[in-house]
Design a protein around this motif. Structure first.
Motif, PDB file in Angstrom:
ATOM      1  N   GLU A  22      -5.006  -2.150  -2.839  1.00  0.00           N
ATOM      2  CA  GLU A  22      -6.183  -1.332  -2.866  1.00  0.00           C
ATOM      3  C   GLU A  22      -6.874  -1.001  -4.390  1.00  0.00           C
ATOM      4  OE1 GLU A  22      -7.484   0.501  -0.709  1.00  0.00           O
ATOM      5  OE2 GLU A  22      -6.403   0.016   0.726  1.00  0.00           O
TER       6      GLU A  22
ATOM      7  N   GLN B 197      -1.349 -10.818   1.461  1.00  0.00           N
ATOM      8  CA  GLN B 197      -1.440  -9.825   0.341  1.00  0.00           C
ATOM      9  C   GLN B 197      -2.542  -8.657  -0.070  1.00  0.00           C
ATOM     10  OE1 GLN B 197       1.896  -8.821  -1.345  1.00  0.00           O
ATOM     11  NE2 GLN B 197       0.554  -6.715  -0.752  1.00  0.00           N
ATOM     12  N   GLN B 198      -2.073  -7.406   0.807  1.00  0.00           N
ATOM     13  CA  GLN B 198      -3.321  -6.822   0.598  1.00  0.00           C
ATOM     14  C   GLN B 198      -3.555  -5.606  -0.704  1.00  0.00           C
ATOM     15  OE1 GLN B 198      -5.099  -6.233   3.586  1.00  0.00           O
ATOM     16  NE2 GLN B 198      -4.527  -8.330   4.849  1.00  0.00           N
TER      17      GLN B 198
ATOM     18  N   SER C 157       4.347  -8.361  -0.346  1.00  0.00           N
ATOM     19  CA  SER C 157       4.219  -7.412   0.185  1.00  0.00           C
ATOM     20  C   SER C 157       4.329  -7.065   1.614  1.00  0.00           C
ATOM     21  CB  SER C 157       4.036  -5.875  -0.698  1.00  0.00           C
ATOM     22  OG  SER C 157       4.042  -4.668  -0.865  1.00  0.00           O
ATOM     23  N   THR C 158       4.883  -6.071   1.833  1.00  0.00           N
ATOM     24  CA  THR C 158       4.274  -5.239   3.292  1.00  0.00           C
ATOM     25  C   THR C 158       3.211  -4.368   3.462  1.00  0.00           C
ATOM     26  OG1 THR C 158       6.574  -3.564   3.888  1.00  0.00           O
ATOM     27  CG2 THR C 158       6.567  -6.021   4.519  1.00  0.00           C
ATOM     28  N   THR C 159       3.042  -3.477   2.021  1.00  0.00           N
ATOM     29  CA  THR C 159       2.305  -2.579   1.667  1.00  0.00           C
ATOM     30  C   THR C 159       1.776  -2.526   0.456  1.00  0.00           C
ATOM     31  OG1 THR C 159       3.876  -1.733   0.160  1.00  0.00           O
ATOM     32  CG2 THR C 159       4.194  -0.773   2.710  1.00  0.00           C
ATOM     33  N   PRO C 160       0.503  -2.371   0.654  1.00  0.00           N
ATOM     34  CA  PRO C 160      -0.788  -2.182  -0.123  1.00  0.00           C
ATOM     35  C   PRO C 160      -0.333  -2.170  -1.000  1.00  0.00           C
ATOM     36  CG  PRO C 160      -1.931  -1.967   1.714  1.00  0.00           C
ATOM     37  CD  PRO C 160       0.070  -1.450   1.902  1.00  0.00           C
TER      38      PRO C 160
END
Length: 497
Positions: free
Chosen positions: A287, A284-285, A76-79
């Motif tokens: 949180e 992959q980032q 995914s390009t977003t965390p």
């Protein structure tokens, strides 16, 4: 943040079938040298763990399969949001240690089928068609008057099925029973690895949480240093502070900036460690969304926990089955002296061509009686005795280790709980000291040396509190592991249930 030397050696140094004990202390990032290091050492009285030692320990164990994982999923390009439960679930599926343990179970099952093949019927077929030419004189040493010396060429066709069946082979029977115990041992070992994977994932997740707290603390300290610099500059303009006070505040701000850089870097690297352990897609980032505050855990009594661990620990059950397998292997070695009885038969069609073939059958019973085999059976028995003795000794040692691990976990739980209380009080006192020092500096009673020292004291106290909270939560999950319930009850232990 770095793995402490003792934590890594305990978390990852044990073999898959062995005992695991997690008792570690969190090592916070190195704090930049304060203005007055002697005074600050007196504030905490606790030496910091060297970052270099943690790096060396981590590098020496970086190839441990429990730190690895098989990446899976789409990047995914977003965390992504990652809770503790999601991390554990993913780790149980994708962690390399768990995957290899599942492969070991499959291998044990394959060995069992190999052992069973000595007892189960074996049927094979064979079909052949050939062309033959016979030299009568060379083959039989005679010459038949009126017949050519060479017969052929002529065709020959044969197809048949061969059946072999062991009727009585006590050694093979015992080996098959031993292989069944080995499968059970491998299955319990796989469960034990899952316990270990949970501990590795949870401990790394706790380190991520601790690193996040370090970043937040570093941000707060940096903002406080900025405020102090502005305050010193205003005091200098008003003629109430000297130029050296402003320079000292600038140095302090740069020191806090340095710590912030180190803390952010440690957090990013620790996230990489966790990502690899749970098999997130490469790059992959994420949180961490689970927050674990201080919640006191009141376990059962020590004796009850030890007895419960003896029943629940899968590594102990695995070793018990290894002993049973060794006992059966010893019986199988002794049974090599016994006679064996088998049956062999084949049925097929033979002829010059398939159309002209006729049925043929052979059947036989075989009795094999060992008389003298050059000491091979005696050698097998001696080796089986040695293997059995070794497994029994491992079992006794494992029981002692489980007892030690549970007692260690109880001691760590009590000690770290007291540390949290002490460090929390130290943070409160250091905060009050900083506030009073800033008031004194504003009033012109003292220079900013006292403020700088108070700020550094608060930074060290905050780091110590974060470390103690991490150690306490790690002690709780270590107790769950020592009790053999890490996979099923890790969340309860962290919540203090």
């Amino acid at each position: 943040m770095r793995f402490p030397t003792r934590a890594i050696a305990i978390l990852l140094g044990a073999p898959l079938y062995g005992v695991f004990a997690a008792s570690a202390q969190y090592s916070a990032p190195a704090t930049p040298a304060p203005y007055n290091p002697i005074a600050l050492a007196d504030v905490t009285g606790t030496p910091r763990t060297a970052v270099q030692a943690g790096q060396k320990s981590y590098q020496s164990l970086a190839q441990n399969p429990n730190l690895g994982g098989v990446p899976a999923g789409n990047l995914s390009t977003t965390p992504i949001a990652l809770s503790l439960e999601e991390a554990v679930t993913r780790g149980l599926k994708q962690n390399l240690g768990g995957v290899l343990a599942s492969d070991a179970v499959t291998d044990a099952q394959g060995q069992r089928w190999q052992a069973l093949s000595e007892l189960l019927p074996n049927v094979v077929t064979d079909t052949g068609f050939g062309v033959h030419q016979v030299n009568v004189k060379a083959a039989f040493g005679i010459t038949i008057p009126g017949q050519p010396p060479i017969i052929g060429p002529f065709g020959y066709f044969d197809t048949r099925a061969y059946l072999t069946q062991s009727v009585f082979d006590w050694a093979s029977i015992e080996r098959a029973r031993a292989s069944r115990a080995q499968v059970k041992s491998a299955e319990f070992s796989s469960r034990d690895v899952r316990e270990l994977v949970v501990l590795v994932v949870v401990s790394n997740y706790l380190l991520v949480i601790a690193d996040q707290s370090e970043v937040e603390s570093a941000l707060s300290q940096r903002d406080t240093a900025k405020t102090l610099l502005q305050q010193a500059s205003d005091q200098r303009t008003a003629g109430l502070a000297s130029a050296v006070d402003v320079l000292r505040s600038q140095v302090q701000l740069q020191s806090r900036e340095q710590k912030l850089i180190v803390s952010r870097n440690d957090l990013a690297k620790q996230k990489l460690v966790l990502s690899r352990a749970i098999g997130l897609p490469l790059g992959q980032q994420f949180e961490a969304t689970t927050h674990i505050p201080y919640q006191e855990l009141t376990p059962s009594s020590l004796d009850e926990t030890i007895q419960s661990a003896y029943k629940a620990r899968p590594d102990l059950q695995s070793q018990i089955n290894r002993v049973q397998s060794a006992e059966l292997a010893r019986k199988a070695a002794s049974a090599e002296r016994y006679p064996t009885l088998g049956a062999e038969t084949d049925y097929g069609l033979s002829g010059v061509t398939p159309g002209s073939s006729h049925g043929t059958v052979d059947a036989a019973a075989t009795l094999r009686i060992p008389i003298f085999q050059g000491g091979r059976v005696h050698g097998d028995v001696l080796r089986a005795d040695a293997a059995l003795t070794e497994e029994k000794q491992r079992l006794d040692d494992l029981r002692a280790k489980i007892d030690q691990e549970v007692r260690d976990a109880f001691l760590d739980l009590e000690a770290t709980s007291q540390e949290v209380s002490v460090e929390k009080s130290a943070v409160t006192l250091a905060t009050q000291t900083l506030e009073q020092s800033r008031d004194r500096f504003t009033s012109g009673v003292t220079d900013d040396v006292e403020v700088v020292q108070a700020q550094d004291a608060l930074a060290i106290a905050t780091d110590a509190y974060i470390a103690s909270l991490y150690s306490y939560n790690l002690a709780k999950i270590s107790l769950a592991r020592a009790s053999g319930v890490a996979e099923t009850r890790y969340a309860e232990y962290l919540r203090g249930n």
